[in-house]
Design a protein around this motif. Structure first.
Motif, PDB file in Angstrom:
ATOM      1  N   LEU A 132       0.849  -1.175   0.000  1.00  0.00           N
ATOM      2  CA  LEU A 132       0.000   0.000   0.000  1.00  0.00           C
ATOM      3  C   LEU A 132       0.891   1.233   0.000  1.00  0.00           C
ATOM      4  CD1 LEU A 132      -3.021   0.536   2.361  1.00  0.00           C
ATOM      5  CD2 LEU A 132      -1.234   2.234   2.265  1.00  0.00           C
ATOM      6  N   GLY A 133       0.587   2.156  -0.876  1.00  0.00           N
ATOM      7  CA  GLY A 133       1.387   3.383  -0.862  1.00  0.00           C
ATOM      8  C   GLY A 133       1.292   4.143  -2.171  1.00  0.00           C
ATOM      9  N   GLY A 193       2.335  -0.989   3.862  1.00  0.00           N
ATOM     10  CA  GLY A 193       2.847   0.087   3.026  1.00  0.00           C
ATOM     11  C   GLY A 193       4.362   0.014   2.946  1.00  0.00           C
ATOM     12  N   LEU A 245       2.965   6.452   5.056  1.00  0.00           N
ATOM     13  CA  LEU A 245       3.281   5.399   4.088  1.00  0.00           C
ATOM     14  C   LEU A 245       3.068   4.002   4.669  1.00  0.00           C
ATOM     15  CD1 LEU A 245       6.438   6.975   2.424  1.00  0.00           C
ATOM     16  CD2 LEU A 245       4.217   6.561   1.356  1.00  0.00           C
ATOM     17  N   GLY A 246       2.147   3.920   5.610  1.00  0.00           N
ATOM     18  CA  GLY A 246       1.806   2.624   6.187  1.00  0.00           C
ATOM     19  C   GLY A 246       2.235   2.528   7.637  1.00  0.00           C
ATOM     20  N   ALA A 287      -2.058   5.828   0.284  1.00  0.00           N
ATOM     21  CA  ALA A 287      -1.235   5.427   1.419  1.00  0.00           C
ATOM     22  C   ALA A 287      -1.963   5.641   2.734  1.00  0.00           C
ATOM     23  CB  ALA A 287       0.076   6.222   1.443  1.00  0.00           C
TER      24      ALA A 287
END
Length: 223
Positions: free
Chosen positions: A4-5, A80, A133-134, A209
């Motif tokens: 994820l991101g 992420g 970013l996670g 994100a």
């Protein structure tokens, strides 16, 4: 699990902030270890496992992070870039810092190391979370569990997890002491102070994100 991101929005700032935060987090952990006055719950657990296995603190941190990340699969959490980086970077940095910072010293030095470590940890938490970013693997485990069981309290779930790892770490020989209490009391206010300073302003387009609904990024350490 797909990563994820979305780095279309302010990629340079977010990447620099992410890795600066993770690096500072590893340094802060090493400073608290060298203070020999007690660690936060997860690091008590890591230290206990390190004593048991003979592996370095950083190696244990990486191994535990990877195992916790596997628990995301049944929770359907997506990692992420920050999540994966968290697993690797913090462990490498803490071992490198431990090799540079000597052990021992008078009580005044120990207190200075502990205080510096806790403050640096609060700033590192804000830098890391602000990059968006996670979440870290341990925080993602908590938020993922709560998302699957909406009636559960995030505070209660986090408390149960941290008390459990603290007890296990203490039984394995991890250091519990003044630093453990000081960290518990200080990290919340420190994170609350630093997070607004390092939060990256949202772009005009939705950023993938960001955590999905029901999985807010917690204002807690990046572990």
């Amino acid at each position: 699990m797909a990563l994820l991101g979305n780095l279309r929005h302010r990629p340079v700032r977010r990447l620099v902030q992410l890795y600066l935060g993770l690096t500072l987090y590893g340094v802060s952990m090493a400073l608290m270890i060298r203070s020999d006055l007690g660690l936060d719950p997860w690091d008590v657990f890591h230290q206990g496992l390190s004593e048991l296995t003979g592996l370095s603190f950083g190696t244990v941190t990486i191994g535990v992070g990877a195992l916790v990340l596997l628990l995301w699969i049944p929770l359907r959490q997506r990692p992420g870039l920050g999540t994966v980086s968290n697993v690797v970077v913090i462990g490498l940095v803490v071992d490198a810092t431990l090799a540079l910072v000597p052990t021992g010293g008078p009580l005044s030095v120990q207190i200075a190391l502990l205080t510096s470590g806790i403050v640096a940890n609060g700033a590192a938490t804000a830098l890391y979370l602000g990059a968006n970013l996670g979440p870290g693997p341990r925080d993602g485990l908590m938020t993922g569990y709560v998302a699957r069981r909406p009636g559960r309290s995030i505070r209660l779930v986090r408390t149960v997890i941290e008390v459990t790892v603290l007890a296990l770490g203490w039984l394995l020989g991890g250091k519990v002491g003044l630093g453990t209490v000081a960290y518990a009391l200080a990290i919340g206010p420190l994170a609350q102070f630093f997070i607004p300073l390092f939060a990256v302003p949202e772009g005009t387009e939705p950023d993938s994100a960001a955590p999905p609904p029901g999985n807010p990024a917690p204002a807690t350490p990046a572990g």
